[in-house]
Design an enzyme around this catalytic site. Sequence first.
Site, mmCIF file in Angstrom:
data_model
loop_
_atom_site.group_PDB
_atom_site.id
_atom_site.type_symbol
_atom_site.label_atom_id
_atom_site.label_comp_id
_atom_site.label_asym_id
_atom_site.label_seq_id
_atom_site.Cartn_x
_atom_site.Cartn_y
_atom_site.Cartn_z
ATOM 1 N N GLN A 102 61.300 -8.201 -23.696
ATOM 2 C CA GLN A 102 61.309 -8.714 -22.327
ATOM 3 C C GLN A 102 61.460 -7.543 -21.360
ATOM 4 O O GLN A 102 62.316 -6.675 -21.550
ATOM 5 C CB GLN A 102 62.445 -9.709 -22.114
ATOM 6 N N TYR A 175 64.924 -12.218 -10.131
ATOM 7 C CA TYR A 175 64.583 -10.792 -10.182
ATOM 8 C C TYR A 175 63.285 -10.520 -9.416
ATOM 9 O O TYR A 175 62.715 -11.408 -8.806
ATOM 10 C CB TYR A 175 64.540 -10.318 -11.622
ATOM 11 N N ARG A 227 58.142 -15.525 -18.012
ATOM 12 C CA ARG A 227 59.282 -16.423 -17.844
ATOM 13 C C ARG A 227 59.502 -16.704 -16.362
ATOM 14 O O ARG A 227 59.423 -15.796 -15.530
ATOM 15 C CB ARG A 227 60.557 -15.819 -18.449
ATOM 16 N N GLY A 318 69.343 -20.105 -27.642
ATOM 17 C CA GLY A 318 70.086 -18.936 -27.198
ATOM 18 C C GLY A 318 71.492 -18.877 -27.747
ATOM 19 O O GLY A 318 71.755 -18.283 -28.792
ATOM 20 N N ARG A 319 72.411 -19.520 -27.041
ATOM 21 C CA ARG A 319 73.828 -19.407 -27.396
ATOM 22 C C ARG A 319 74.115 -19.824 -28.832
ATOM 23 O O ARG A 319 74.993 -19.261 -29.483
ATOM 24 C CB ARG A 319 74.656 -20.251 -26.428
#
Length: 396
Positions: A102, A175, A227, A318-319
Site C-alpha cells: 500500500q 490522505y 482504497r 484486519g484486527r
Amino acid sequence: MTKYDFLDNFEFKNGQQLKNKIVMAPMTTMSSFHNGMITTDEINYYAARAGGPGMIITGVAYVSDGGKGFEGELSVADDSMIPGLEKLATAIKQRGTKAVLQIFHVGRKTYARILKGDQPVSASAIAAPYPTDSEMPKELTNDEIEQIIVDFGEATRRAIVAGFDGVELHGANTYLLQQFYSEHSNRRTDKWGGSRDKRLTFPLAVIDHASDVIKRYSKNPFILGYRMSPEEIETPGIRLEDSLYFADAIKEKVDYLHLSIASYKRTSLNDKTDVTPILNQFAKITENFVPLIGVGSVENPKNADDVLANGADLVAVGRELIREPQWVQKVASNDEASIRKEISPSDLDELAIPSVMQVYLVESFSSVMHFSTDSANVNDDYSGQFAPMEGYEKKL
C-alpha cells in the site's frame, strides 16, 4: 464441516490468482526505522500471518519524504528501500499468499516535526479539522503536484522490482488522494480543483501513471488496487454520492476497489434516511466491472461470507488477524473453536506483534482490539459511526 464461500479461490482479470478470498487488511505497525527502512520485527509480523490469506496488503508506505505521516512509517521513496522491501515481499509470499504494497502521500495529515521542519502540504491551504491540533498546510504548486504523480509511479516501479504482486493506492482515510477529491480540502480554481470532475484530476492522473509504469516494468500480471473512504463528516466534504461517482469513474482503470469502513453493515453517516448498506451500493457500481473488497468488523466466518453475500468479491480481515494469525488455517481445518476472539496483553510477543505496535494498539486502538482485560461495556459497533482507524485518530 461448514462450507464457506470465502475459502474458494479467486482470479483477477489480469490473471493473478488468489488461493482464497480473504485479504489481510492494511494496518499500521509504526515499526520501521527512522528513515523508513523495514525492520526485522515487521518482517516477522507479516511472516507469522502469511500462508493463510490469499493476499496481504501491507501497512502504508510513503512515496516521497514530504508524504510521511508518522514516525515508524515504511518508506518506498528511494531505491535504497528496495532490498528491505524485497525481504518483506518474500516473507509475505511464502506458502502462496500474494503481496501487495500500500502506497500513499499523507498530504495535510502530518506535522512539521515529522517532516524535519518542512510544512505539510495539501491541495489547498486548509487545515484538517481532526485532530484539533492539525497544522496549516502549504498549497501545492502545479510542479509539485506533477512531481508527486511521478513519485507514485516510482514507488510502483520499486514495488515491482522488490517482487510484490501489486500496489494499492491509498486514497482513503483523509490522505492526499482523498484531499484532492474533497471540497473541504480542495478549494483550487485551476485544473486540479473546482468542479467534482476537476477534483478527480489528480487521483486519475496517479492511477493512469501507475498503470503506465506497470505496463513498462512488470513482466508478470501486477495488481493495481485503489482504497477509498465513502464519506467525510466535514462540511463541505465528500458524500456517499460523490464516492459512488468516483467508483464509477475508475472501475475500468484499476484491478480492485477496496472500501475503508469499520463495519461492513454501515449505512450513510450523513443521510440517515438512506438505510441501504454502503457495501451494497458500491457493489451495484462495481459488479461485472471490477472486484470489490468489503471490510469492517469481520470477526468470524459467518461475517466473511455475509460480506460476499452483500456483493463483495473479496473480504478484508484486519484486527482479527492481529489477534489470530492462523484464522484462515483454523477455519479451513474445521478448528473454529480454537480461534482467538480476544487478545491478552500477555500474548503480544507470542503473536509476533512489534513492540511499538503493541504500544500503539494499547494507547490508540484499545477500544477496538477486544483485549481480554477490557471492561464488559466496550462498544465497537461502527455501523453508524467512524472508528479510530478511519483517519480521525491522532497517531502516537
